[in-house]
Write a protein that holds these residues in place. Structure first.
Motif, PDB file in Angstrom:
ATOM      1  N   THR A 162     -16.915  -5.278  -1.805  1.00 30.65           N
ATOM      2  CA  THR A 162     -17.209  -4.638  -0.523  1.00 30.65           C
ATOM      3  C   THR A 162     -16.866  -5.541   0.655  1.00 30.65           C
ATOM      4  OG1 THR A 162     -19.515  -5.371  -0.695  1.00 30.65           O
ATOM      5  CG2 THR A 162     -18.984  -3.148  -1.474  1.00 30.65           C
ATOM      6  N   SER A 163     -16.868  -6.844   0.440  1.00 25.66           N
ATOM      7  CA  SER A 163     -16.523  -7.781   1.524  1.00 25.66           C
ATOM      8  C   SER A 163     -15.066  -7.665   1.930  1.00 25.66           C
ATOM      9  CB  SER A 163     -16.826  -9.216   1.097  1.00 25.66           C
ATOM     10  OG  SER A 163     -16.069  -9.576  -0.048  1.00 25.66           O
ATOM     11  N   ARG A 164     -14.249  -7.003   1.080  1.00 32.68           N
ATOM     12  CA  ARG A 164     -12.824  -6.870   1.371  1.00 32.68           C
ATOM     13  C   ARG A 164     -12.418  -5.424   1.662  1.00 32.68           C
ATOM     14  NH1 ARG A 164      -8.982  -9.994   0.709  1.00 32.68           N
ATOM     15  NH2 ARG A 164      -7.664  -8.638  -0.597  1.00 32.68           N
ATOM     16  N   TRP A 165     -13.368  -4.564   1.968  1.00 28.80           N
ATOM     17  CA  TRP A 165     -13.042  -3.184   2.339  1.00 28.80           C
ATOM     18  C   TRP A 165     -12.024  -3.177   3.458  1.00 28.80           C
ATOM     19  CZ3 TRP A 165     -18.420  -0.349   2.905  1.00 28.80           C
ATOM     20  CH2 TRP A 165     -18.905  -0.060   1.621  1.00 28.80           C
ATOM     21  N   ARG A 166     -10.930  -2.488   3.266  1.00 29.60           N
ATOM     22  CA  ARG A 166      -9.926  -2.337   4.319  1.00 29.60           C
ATOM     23  C   ARG A 166      -8.867  -1.334   3.868  1.00 29.60           C
ATOM     24  NH1 ARG A 166      -8.412  -8.416   4.246  1.00 29.60           N
ATOM     25  NH2 ARG A 166     -10.604  -8.352   3.617  1.00 29.60           N
ATOM     26  N   SER A 167      -8.169  -0.771   4.862  1.00 29.21           N
ATOM     27  CA  SER A 167      -7.049   0.112   4.536  1.00 29.21           C
ATOM     28  C   SER A 167      -5.798  -0.724   4.312  1.00 29.21           C
ATOM     29  CB  SER A 167      -6.807   1.117   5.666  1.00 29.21           C
ATOM     30  OG  SER A 167      -6.431   0.442   6.852  1.00 29.21           O
ATOM     31  N   LEU A 168      -4.852  -0.178   3.579  1.00 28.12           N
ATOM     32  CA  LEU A 168      -3.585  -0.841   3.286  1.00 28.12           C
ATOM     33  C   LEU A 168      -2.482  -0.113   4.046  1.00 28.12           C
ATOM     34  CD1 LEU A 168      -4.133  -1.402  -0.550  1.00 28.12           C
ATOM     35  CD2 LEU A 168      -4.294  -3.126   1.273  1.00 28.12           C
ATOM     36  N   SER A 169      -2.362  -0.448   5.305  1.00 28.81           N
ATOM     37  CA  SER A 169      -1.393   0.227   6.164  1.00 28.81           C
ATOM     38  C   SER A 169      -0.009  -0.398   6.008  1.00 28.81           C
ATOM     39  CB  SER A 169      -1.842   0.146   7.625  1.00 28.81           C
ATOM     40  OG  SER A 169      -2.009  -1.202   8.022  1.00 28.81           O
ATOM     41  N   VAL A 170       0.994   0.297   6.505  1.00 25.76           N
ATOM     42  CA  VAL A 170       2.368  -0.200   6.461  1.00 25.76           C
ATOM     43  C   VAL A 170       2.538  -1.242   7.558  1.00 25.76           C
ATOM     44  CG1 VAL A 170       4.796   0.423   6.764  1.00 25.76           C
ATOM     45  CG2 VAL A 170       3.261   1.943   5.511  1.00 25.76           C
ATOM     46  N   PRO A 171       3.024  -2.444   7.227  1.00 24.73           N
ATOM     47  CA  PRO A 171       3.230  -3.478   8.249  1.00 24.73           C
ATOM     48  C   PRO A 171       4.156  -3.012   9.371  1.00 24.73           C
ATOM     49  CG  PRO A 171       3.352  -4.429   6.060  1.00 24.73           C
ATOM     50  CD  PRO A 171       3.319  -2.942   5.871  1.00 24.73           C
ATOM     51  N   ALA A 172       3.894  -3.506  10.567  1.00 23.89           N
ATOM     52  CA  ALA A 172       4.620  -3.049  11.755  1.00 23.89           C
ATOM     53  C   ALA A 172       6.124  -3.260  11.646  1.00 23.89           C
ATOM     54  CB  ALA A 172       4.070  -3.756  12.987  1.00 23.89           C
ATOM     55  N   THR A 173       6.547  -4.313  10.919  1.00 20.02           N
ATOM     56  CA  THR A 173       7.978  -4.618  10.855  1.00 20.02           C
ATOM     57  C   THR A 173       8.782  -3.455  10.269  1.00 20.02           C
ATOM     58  OG1 THR A 173       9.602  -6.274  10.156  1.00 20.02           O
ATOM     59  CG2 THR A 173       7.858  -5.731   8.568  1.00 20.02           C
ATOM     60  N   PHE A 174       8.159  -2.631   9.412  1.00 21.05           N
ATOM     61  CA  PHE A 174       8.887  -1.508   8.811  1.00 21.05           C
ATOM     62  C   PHE A 174       9.051  -0.335   9.768  1.00 21.05           C
ATOM     63  CE2 PHE A 174       7.363  -3.902   5.159  1.00 21.05           C
ATOM     64  CZ  PHE A 174       8.493  -3.923   4.346  1.00 21.05           C
ATOM     65  N   SER A 175       8.220  -0.293  10.817  1.00 20.54           N
ATOM     66  CA  SER A 175       8.351   0.807  11.772  1.00 20.54           C
ATOM     67  C   SER A 175       9.614   0.690  12.607  1.00 20.54           C
ATOM     68  CB  SER A 175       7.125   0.855  12.691  1.00 20.54           C
ATOM     69  OG  SER A 175       7.048  -0.314  13.497  1.00 20.54           O
ATOM     70  N   ASP A 176      10.211  -0.508  12.644  1.00 19.77           N
ATOM     71  CA  ASP A 176      11.433  -0.705  13.399  1.00 19.77           C
ATOM     72  C   ASP A 176      12.672  -0.297  12.613  1.00 19.77           C
ATOM     73  OD1 ASP A 176       9.965  -1.757  15.512  1.00 19.77           O
ATOM     74  OD2 ASP A 176      10.079  -3.801  14.719  1.00 19.77           O
ATOM     75  N   LEU A 177      12.488   0.019  11.338  1.00 21.20           N
ATOM     76  CA  LEU A 177      13.623   0.424  10.513  1.00 21.20           C
ATOM     77  C   LEU A 177      13.899   1.911  10.689  1.00 21.20           C
ATOM     78  CD1 LEU A 177      12.762  -1.471   7.216  1.00 21.20           C
ATOM     79  CD2 LEU A 177      14.321  -2.194   9.006  1.00 21.20           C
ATOM     80  N   PRO A 178      15.132   2.321  10.838  1.00 17.87           N
ATOM     81  CA  PRO A 178      15.424   3.748  10.995  1.00 17.87           C
ATOM     82  C   PRO A 178      15.221   4.519   9.704  1.00 17.87           C
ATOM     83  CG  PRO A 178      17.459   2.475  10.814  1.00 17.87           C
ATOM     84  CD  PRO A 178      16.344   1.477  10.896  1.00 17.87           C
ATOM     85  N   GLY A 179      14.791   5.770   9.863  1.00 21.49           N
ATOM     86  CA  GLY A 179      14.704   6.666   8.702  1.00 21.49           C
ATOM     87  C   GLY A 179      13.579   6.376   7.769  1.00 21.49           C
ATOM     88  N   ASN A 180      12.436   5.885   8.272  1.00 18.52           N
ATOM     89  CA  ASN A 180      11.317   5.575   7.389  1.00 18.52           C
ATOM     90  C   ASN A 180      10.242   6.649   7.419  1.00 18.52           C
ATOM     91  OD1 ASN A 180      10.200   3.904   5.439  1.00 18.52           O
ATOM     92  ND2 ASN A 180       8.920   2.813   6.884  1.00 18.52           N
ATOM     93  N   GLY A 181      10.547   7.811   7.985  1.00 19.76           N
ATOM     94  CA  GLY A 181       9.601   8.924   7.925  1.00 19.76           C
ATOM     95  C   GLY A 181       8.442   8.801   8.879  1.00 19.76           C
TER      96      GLY A 181
END
Length: 205
Positions: A186-205
């Motif tokens: 429980t001490s490590r509860w967190r979401s596993l989001s996509v790192p920001a660096t991938f948002s700069d790539l074209p065509g990633n949905g």
């Protein structure tokens, strides 16, 4: 005497029977959720440190890829291809998607970064002290396949270790789902989001 009271006497409620029925329904619902929607998965190795630690437990969305293919940057659970030397009794693997079908993935540019379609990745999620890769590669990912890597690059047997087999890629149809949250400890509860660096790539949905 009213009919409802007569019926109640003829068909008395059984608390043990009600409990049993509720228990069966709960098991069936839980099995359905596990089969089709969400499954738990524990981390069996250090190949995804520091994002995922040994024995962390994560929630895996099993439904999302019925509607779309995996995106770059997502953490996926998959059945390893036979060409990876894993038999049917082997555990599932968990890695990060670096390239999808049609992507040109290279290691490394002059700044020692992995590039996808010419765009460098700023991989802040890597294990401290790890280089993006100690091995050079130049891969065009075939359609319907994924190029995957662990975040602990020096301790991960991933696509780089199987370059002779379809360039180390895995079929999309062997992906079980997307890991979207750590729920234990429980001490490590967190979401596993996509790192920001991938948002700069074209065509990633």
């Amino acid at each position: 005497m009213p009919d409802d009271k007569i019926n109640a006497r003829r068909f008395p409620r059984s608390k043990p029977l009600e409990f049993l029925i509720l228990l069966v329904v709960a098991v069936v619902v839980a099995a359905g959720v596990r089969t089709f929607l969400v499954q738990t998965f524990f981390i069996p190795s250090g190949s995804m440190e520091q994002t995922l630690l040994l024995n962390d437990k994560v929630l895996v969305n099993k439904a999302v890829y019925r509607f779309r293919d995996p995106h770059r940057g997502e953490i996926i659970v998959f059945e390893p291809p036979i060409g990876w030397g894993a038999g049917p009794s082997e555990q599932d693997y968990i890695k990060r998607v670096i390239g999808v079908g049609g992507d040109h993935v290279i290691c490394c540019d002059p700044q020692k970064r992995i590039t996808v379609n010419g765009h460098p990745l700023d991989e802040t999620y890597l294990y401290p002290g790890d280089a993006p890769s100690d091995e050079e590669f130049d891969v065009t990912v075939p359609a319907g396949r994924l190029f995957v890597m662990g975040d602990h690059r020096s301790d991960s047997a991933d696509s780089r270790a199987h370059m002779e087999s379809d360039q180390g890629t895995i079929p999309v149809n062997r992906v079980a789902g997307r890991a979207f949250a750590i729920y234990w400890p429980t001490s490590r509860w967190r979401s596993l989001s996509v790192p920001a660096t991938f948002s700069d790539l074209p065509g990633n949905g």
